[in-house]
Every structure is written in structure tokens, then in C-alpha cells.
Design a protein around this motif. Sequence first.
Motif, PDB file in Angstrom:
ATOM      1  N   ILE A 230      50.201  79.123  -6.560  1.00 50.80           N
ATOM      2  CA  ILE A 230      51.390  78.383  -6.144  1.00 50.80           C
ATOM      3  C   ILE A 230      51.151  77.744  -4.776  1.00 50.80           C
ATOM      4  N   ALA A 231      50.579  78.514  -3.861  1.00 50.58           N
ATOM      5  CA  ALA A 231      50.285  77.971  -2.532  1.00 50.58           C
ATOM      6  C   ALA A 231      49.339  76.777  -2.636  1.00 50.58           C
ATOM      7  N   TYR A 237      49.815  69.078  -3.838  1.00 46.23           N
ATOM      8  CA  TYR A 237      50.926  68.129  -3.890  1.00 46.23           C
ATOM      9  C   TYR A 237      51.108  67.437  -2.546  1.00 46.23           C
ATOM     10  N   MET A 238      51.062  68.212  -1.463  1.00 45.94           N
ATOM     11  CA  MET A 238      51.195  67.663  -0.117  1.00 45.94           C
ATOM     12  C   MET A 238      50.046  66.716   0.196  1.00 45.94           C
ATOM     13  N   ARG A 295      60.594  70.444 -11.943  1.00 47.55           N
ATOM     14  CA  ARG A 295      59.443  69.731 -12.503  1.00 47.55           C
ATOM     15  C   ARG A 295      59.809  68.370 -13.087  1.00 47.55           C
ATOM     16  N   LEU A 296      60.844  68.291 -13.887  1.00 49.38           N
ATOM     17  CA  LEU A 296      61.187  67.016 -14.516  1.00 49.38           C
ATOM     18  C   LEU A 296      61.596  65.973 -13.482  1.00 49.38           C
ATOM     19  N   VAL A 297      62.375  66.391 -12.498  1.00 51.25           N
ATOM     20  CA  VAL A 297      62.803  65.468 -11.452  1.00 51.25           C
ATOM     21  C   VAL A 297      61.605  64.954 -10.667  1.00 51.25           C
ATOM     22  N   ALA A 400      49.677  69.351  -9.979  1.00 52.07           N
ATOM     23  CA  ALA A 400      50.181  70.320  -9.016  1.00 52.07           C
ATOM     24  C   ALA A 400      51.677  70.531  -9.176  1.00 52.07           C
ATOM     25  N   THR A 401      52.389  69.483  -9.572  1.00 55.16           N
ATOM     26  CA  THR A 401      53.835  69.574  -9.761  1.00 55.16           C
ATOM     27  C   THR A 401      54.203  70.632 -10.794  1.00 55.16           C
TER      28      THR A 401
END
Length: 427
Positions: A230-231, A237-238, A295-297, A400-401
Motif C-alpha cells: 500500500i505504501a 501514484y505520487m 478507485r472508480l473516482v 497503483a490506484t
Amino acid sequence: MSRTSTSPTRSTSETPSEHSIRLNPGELRGGAAILAAVAIMLVAANLRPPVVSVAPLIDVIRDDLGFSSATAGLLTTLPVLFFGLTAPIAPRIAARFGIERTIFASLALLIVGILLRLIPSVATLFLGSAILGAAIGVCNVVLPALIKRDFAHRSGLMTGLYSMTLSGGAAVTAAVMVPMDTALDENWRASLAMWALLAVVAMAVWVPQLRRVHTVAVGPRAPGLWTNPIAWAITVYMAAQSFIFYTFSAWLPQYLIDNGSTPSSAGNVLAIGQVVALIMSLVAPIIAGRFADQRLVTLAFLAVCTAGFVGLVFTDHATVLWVCMVMAGPGAAISLALLFMVLRSSSATQTGQVSGMSQSVGYILAAAGPIAIGWIHDVTGSWSLAFGVLALAVIPQALATLLAAKNVRMPSHLDRSNGPPVPGVLR
């Protein structure tokens, strides 16, 4: 001088490789809160203009100094690289000197970096860019911690204002750089140096905060964080959103100029895109925060960004529309990345650890973007191909999302255990 502080405590397991900020309680209220909020927003307003200001003038700088696209890319990316390099040490500096003094000193260092670019030397141009990047990198880490500490019950509002100010500073910079350069007889060094005035104002307004000296504790390293999926999803993502934002912002004006736009018009288009990014940085967390699973958003925002790249690369019309769609992606993503750091963490300490990890690794990876895309353009002579390669960064961001935006949380004791993620609770 009145002094409010807590003594820093250090774990025997601490190493310099990673630190986190343990926040002190004590929310500000009344006039003190208003003054602190204004001061924070003024500091935030200084965190993007010294970096973004290069892009609208990059054509002039290249012609004056004889830079290749790759070298010009290095100039635009050097501050971003130092964002990442200074992120791990920022909590230690704050632990030693206090958050308020750290920010004040960073503003002073920022002014030094900006003014160094006035000196007619290539070396000082790059040195100044590195120094201002280091100053901004420290503020990137400690300002959110200050917001969390002093505005505990209004952290959502303050975080939104903070993100808006970051994007707003970039938008204003993109719009005013070419007119400012024209007013200064096309002296691009003086144009870049003008942003020191804004930093001086921020320093002056920040002075009352020095009466409140808060130290912070440096937490133990968390080796499990670096193996937690997760990290790493949040970090990737960042990194991807930073890669797209800084690379696209750096080369869009040159792309438009090479396709027949005037420098002023190119700067205006970039400014419009930055305004869209500003709006999305406010809207995205509000929409995403309504869902336990984002996730969808998040994927929907990425789809808009991807469609913008497709339109920009494969068509010759509606350029402003495509630019706005591209910039909507990283505009939304910066706020969503901050949201994921909070929602996916099990404690404030862990939030600080993930923030330090994602900013350090993310900005270092993102720093390669302007150089790489500039090199691709040098080799191929095609901006369409270069932007097509840039668009590929959406793929790892989307992957990653799938985990970063999922309704799960990291284990509460990653420094002791690498257990599986547990169901998340939206707070």
C-alpha cells in the motif's frame, strides 16, 4: 520570547534513512488561528512560482545560453529532484530547530536560491535552482504537519486551501511570466528573480509565528513500510502525478511555440491549464471523500487525463481543451495523493512516514521527466512522440490506484510486522 515546546525523543532503533513527525497537540483559535492561516497560505504561495516560472521563458533561456532540450529539461527538473532529496531530512531539521524556525529559515534559503539566478553564470543558474528546490522541499514536508497540528478540527478545509494555493501560485506564474519579462525589457534573469519579493513578504508575515517554537519528535524508522504494497502504491501514484505535472508544465509552452503560438499565448494556455488543475485539486477530494473506496473516482480522473493526451498528440485543433483535460489529471491527483496518505494509514505517525517516503521517492523519480522528454524531442524532433511517451506514465499510476485508492489500511505496526492490509475506515 514565549516558548511552547515538547522535548524530542529518539528511539534507539532510529537511523537517518527515514523519519516521521509526531505531532504535538494544541489547536490555534481566534485571531492567532487567522494570522497563522494567512502566514501558511503565503508560504504555500511561494512553493511553485520559482519552479514553474522557468517554463514560459524556456525558449528565451535556451536561445540565450545555447542549451539543448535535455539541458533545459535539467534546469526545470533540478528543483524537483531536490524536493525529493530533502524530504527525508526535513523532519530531523524540524525536530532540532522547531517547525516555525525551520519554515522561516527555508524562506530565507529560498530567497538566496532565487537571487543566485540573477548572476550571469550558468553555474549559479543551476546552483540557485538546486538551493530553491531544497528550501521548497523542506516546506513541502513540514507545512502539512503544521496544518495537522494547529488546525486539527479544520484540517480538511486547511488542506484544501493549501492545495488550492499551490495550484493557484503555479497558475498565476504561468500567466504573468511573459508579460513580466516584456516589462523588464526581456531580461529573463530579472524576471525569475522577481519572485524573491513574494518570499520576502511571506517571511515578514511569518515573523509572529516565531514566538511559538514547537519542536517535534523524530520517530523510529519503519523498515516494514518499505516492503508494504500500500505504501508503495501511494508512492508510485505520487511519483506518476508529479512526473506528468512537472514535465508537461515544463515543455508545454515550447511545444505551443514550436507549433506557431506566441510566447504570451503559450503562457496563457499553460495558465488556463493550471487554473483547471487548481479547480480539480479542490473538487477531487470532495468527490472522492464521499466514498469509502475511491478507485472508480480516481480512475475516472485518470481517464480524462489520458483522453487529453490522445487529443493533443493525434489532433491539431481544440488544443486548449486537451491541455485542460491533461492538467485535470495531476491537479486532482495531488489532492488525492494527500487523501490516500491519511486514509490508508493507521496513525498520524504512519501518515508522516508514508508522506516522507512518497515525497522523497516520488519527486526523485519525477525529476527524470523533463530531462527524458527533452532528450526524446532532441533525438526525434517530434513533440507528439515525446508527449506520447509522457502519457505512458498514466499506466503505472492507474495500476497503483487499484491499491492506493482501495478501502484498506496498512497494519498499525509496520516496524514490527508486515501483516496484510486490514479493512479501512473512512474518517
